[in-house]
Scaffold this motif. Sequence first.
Motif, PDB file in Angstrom:
ATOM      1  N   TYR A 120      44.332 -24.556  17.089  1.00  0.00           N
ATOM      2  CA  TYR A 120      45.272 -25.564  17.562  1.00  0.00           C
ATOM      3  C   TYR A 120      46.421 -24.964  18.370  1.00  0.00           C
ATOM      4  O   TYR A 120      47.055 -25.663  19.158  1.00  0.00           O
ATOM      5  N   LEU A 121      46.689 -23.688  18.145  1.00  0.00           N
ATOM      6  CA  LEU A 121      47.724 -22.986  18.906  1.00  0.00           C
ATOM      7  C   LEU A 121      47.063 -21.788  19.576  1.00  0.00           C
ATOM      8  O   LEU A 121      46.984 -20.704  19.006  1.00  0.00           O
ATOM      9  N   LYS A 122      46.578 -22.000  20.775  1.00  0.00           N
ATOM     10  CA  LYS A 122      45.725 -21.023  21.455  1.00  0.00           C
ATOM     11  C   LYS A 122      46.437 -19.709  21.765  1.00  0.00           C
ATOM     12  O   LYS A 122      45.800 -18.653  21.831  1.00  0.00           O
ATOM     13  N   ASN A 123      47.750 -19.762  21.975  1.00  0.00           N
ATOM     14  CA  ASN A 123      48.463 -18.574  22.435  1.00  0.00           C
ATOM     15  C   ASN A 123      49.078 -17.748  21.312  1.00  0.00           C
ATOM     16  O   ASN A 123      49.813 -16.797  21.575  1.00  0.00           O
ATOM     17  N   ILE A 124      48.785 -18.119  20.068  1.00  0.00           N
ATOM     18  CA  ILE A 124      49.328 -17.379  18.925  1.00  0.00           C
ATOM     19  C   ILE A 124      48.421 -16.199  18.603  1.00  0.00           C
ATOM     20  O   ILE A 124      47.209 -16.356  18.427  1.00  0.00           O
ATOM     21  N   GLN A 125      49.004 -15.015  18.507  1.00  0.00           N
ATOM     22  CA  GLN A 125      48.226 -13.805  18.232  1.00  0.00           C
ATOM     23  C   GLN A 125      48.131 -13.561  16.727  1.00  0.00           C
ATOM     24  O   GLN A 125      48.868 -12.756  16.148  1.00  0.00           O
ATOM     25  N   LEU A 126      47.234 -14.293  16.079  1.00  0.00           N
ATOM     26  CA  LEU A 126      47.005 -14.110  14.649  1.00  0.00           C
ATOM     27  C   LEU A 126      45.507 -14.007  14.394  1.00  0.00           C
ATOM     28  O   LEU A 126      44.708 -14.597  15.123  1.00  0.00           O
ATOM     29  N   PRO A 127      45.103 -13.279  13.352  1.00  0.00           N
ATOM     30  CA  PRO A 127      43.677 -13.190  13.012  1.00  0.00           C
ATOM     31  C   PRO A 127      43.103 -14.569  12.717  1.00  0.00           C
ATOM     32  O   PRO A 127      43.800 -15.447  12.192  1.00  0.00           O
ATOM     33  N   LYS A 128      41.834 -14.754  13.039  1.00  0.00           N
ATOM     34  CA  LYS A 128      41.191 -16.053  12.831  1.00  0.00           C
ATOM     35  C   LYS A 128      41.093 -16.404  11.345  1.00  0.00           C
ATOM     36  O   LYS A 128      40.841 -17.555  10.995  1.00  0.00           O
ATOM     37  N   PRO A 182      70.658 -20.717  18.295  1.00  0.00           N
ATOM     38  CA  PRO A 182      69.490 -20.273  17.515  1.00  0.00           C
ATOM     39  C   PRO A 182      68.479 -19.513  18.372  1.00  0.00           C
ATOM     40  O   PRO A 182      68.433 -19.664  19.594  1.00  0.00           O
ATOM     41  N   TRP A 183      67.673 -18.707  17.692  1.00  0.00           N
ATOM     42  CA  TRP A 183      66.564 -18.037  18.369  1.00  0.00           C
ATOM     43  C   TRP A 183      65.603 -19.073  18.953  1.00  0.00           C
ATOM     44  O   TRP A 183      65.454 -20.171  18.422  1.00  0.00           O
ATOM     45  N   SER A 184      64.923 -18.680  19.994  1.00  0.00           N
ATOM     46  CA  SER A 184      63.895 -19.541  20.577  1.00  0.00           C
ATOM     47  C   SER A 184      62.606 -19.420  19.779  1.00  0.00           C
ATOM     48  O   SER A 184      62.383 -18.441  19.057  1.00  0.00           O
ATOM     49  N   PHE A 185      61.737 -20.420  19.911  1.00  0.00           N
ATOM     50  CA  PHE A 185      60.425 -20.345  19.285  1.00  0.00           C
ATOM     51  C   PHE A 185      59.653 -19.141  19.823  1.00  0.00           C
ATOM     52  O   PHE A 185      58.962 -18.452  19.070  1.00  0.00           O
ATOM     53  N   GLU A 186      59.782 -18.895  21.111  1.00  0.00           N
ATOM     54  CA  GLU A 186      59.051 -17.789  21.737  1.00  0.00           C
ATOM     55  C   GLU A 186      59.454 -16.451  21.126  1.00  0.00           C
ATOM     56  O   GLU A 186      58.602 -15.582  20.867  1.00  0.00           O
ATOM     57  N   TYR A 187      60.751 -16.276  20.887  1.00  0.00           N
ATOM     58  CA  TYR A 187      61.235 -15.026  20.304  1.00  0.00           C
ATOM     59  C   TYR A 187      60.688 -14.848  18.884  1.00  0.00           C
ATOM     60  O   TYR A 187      60.220 -13.758  18.520  1.00  0.00           O
ATOM     61  N   VAL A 188      60.734 -15.913  18.085  1.00  0.00           N
ATOM     62  CA  VAL A 188      60.257 -15.834  16.701  1.00  0.00           C
ATOM     63  C   VAL A 188      58.755 -15.541  16.675  1.00  0.00           C
ATOM     64  O   VAL A 188      58.278 -14.719  15.872  1.00  0.00           O
ATOM     65  N   ILE A 189      58.006 -16.191  17.543  1.00  0.00           N
ATOM     66  CA  ILE A 189      56.560 -15.955  17.615  1.00  0.00           C
ATOM     67  C   ILE A 189      56.269 -14.503  17.996  1.00  0.00           C
ATOM     68  O   ILE A 189      55.401 -13.851  17.405  1.00  0.00           O
ATOM     69  N   ASN A 206      52.331 -11.331  15.877  1.00  0.00           N
ATOM     70  CA  ASN A 206      51.794 -10.310  16.773  1.00  0.00           C
ATOM     71  C   ASN A 206      50.520  -9.670  16.214  1.00  0.00           C
ATOM     72  O   ASN A 206      50.118  -8.591  16.639  1.00  0.00           O
ATOM     73  N   GLY A 207      49.910 -10.355  15.251  1.00  0.00           N
ATOM     74  CA  GLY A 207      48.660  -9.849  14.689  1.00  0.00           C
ATOM     75  C   GLY A 207      48.817  -9.067  13.412  1.00  0.00           C
ATOM     76  O   GLY A 207      47.844  -8.810  12.701  1.00  0.00           O
ATOM     77  N   LYS A 208      50.053  -8.675  13.086  1.00  0.00           N
ATOM     78  CA  LYS A 208      50.299  -7.882  11.884  1.00  0.00           C
ATOM     79  C   LYS A 208      50.675  -8.808  10.726  1.00  0.00           C
ATOM     80  O   LYS A 208      51.646  -9.551  10.810  1.00  0.00           O
ATOM     81  N   LEU A 268      54.814 -22.766  12.472  1.00  0.00           N
ATOM     82  CA  LEU A 268      53.533 -22.908  13.163  1.00  0.00           C
ATOM     83  C   LEU A 268      52.922 -24.278  12.916  1.00  0.00           C
ATOM     84  O   LEU A 268      52.321 -24.876  13.818  1.00  0.00           O
ATOM     85  N   LEU A 269      53.090 -24.811  11.711  1.00  0.00           N
ATOM     86  CA  LEU A 269      52.573 -26.152  11.418  1.00  0.00           C
ATOM     87  C   LEU A 269      53.321 -27.201  12.235  1.00  0.00           C
ATOM     88  O   LEU A 269      52.722 -28.158  12.728  1.00  0.00           O
TER      89      LEU A 269
END
Length: 274
Positions: A90-98, A132-139, A144-146, A164-165
């Motif tokens: 649902y969030l294509k650009n998020i770098q997380l394990p499947k 506040p921090w941006s969503f992009e910064y927090v992501i 980042n996969g870790k 993320l939800l």
Amino acid sequence: MSHPQSKVLQKIIDDWHYFAPCLGANITVYDSNYGYSNFTSGFKSINPEQQLESQELFYIYSITKTFTAILVMQLVEKGLVTLNAPITKYLKNIQLPKEVTVAHLLNHNSGVPSYTDLKNYLSENRAKPSEPWSFEYVIEKTCNGKLDFLPGEKWDYSNTGYMLLLLMIESVTSNSYAKTVKESIVDKIGLKNTYVAEDIDNNITNGYCRFLNDKREMKNIKDIYNPWWCKTGLIVSTSLEITKLYRALFSGQLVNKTSLSEMTKPIPIGQDAG
């Protein structure tokens, strides 16, 4: 009809307030025989001193996560979201394990690091409470996969997960989180004083804190704290309307029996959980 134990309950709350780590509190009790009873104790300001009134508007902080979980389960019921699907569906650009699924995020056992645990979170909050921090910064910092652990292996409260939800809800519905909360929950059960805070909100009651200034002085932060420091979304409501929310949830007005069973299913959190 007033509750027959109203005086007893009020005394309990007043006694509690002598030792409470807060200026005041609003409390709502629901009884099937007597309906809703509202209580208040304490103050809304300390200089000048003002008594707290019933049904003040407060930020509800992580109670907001209940709203998010309800929205997710409503999307599941509509076939728009699958609990065991990867969040990256649902969030294509998020770098997380499947392996990180929607259900893992809901249950805080995804292993995704919480942005509120980042070393510079509190210092940045104190230095720039209105920015506040941006969503992009927090992501970038947390997705980042870790992972802190393998999904489902442990339990650890993650605000990033509910951020993320929120983003998933916006992506799937093509609406803002605030609009979806209003249409799918607030309007549905007739709440009048509940909404997502989208900027500094002067309507809420005062909030005092030592942590948003370098001198650690106790100050009212209502006019300087931007609610989007809470990337999970931050709802404003009253004790009465939050009580109505939970009554509606548990009586099947917001999700079906299968969803409610899923939401209330116990999961192990381990002995080290805070």
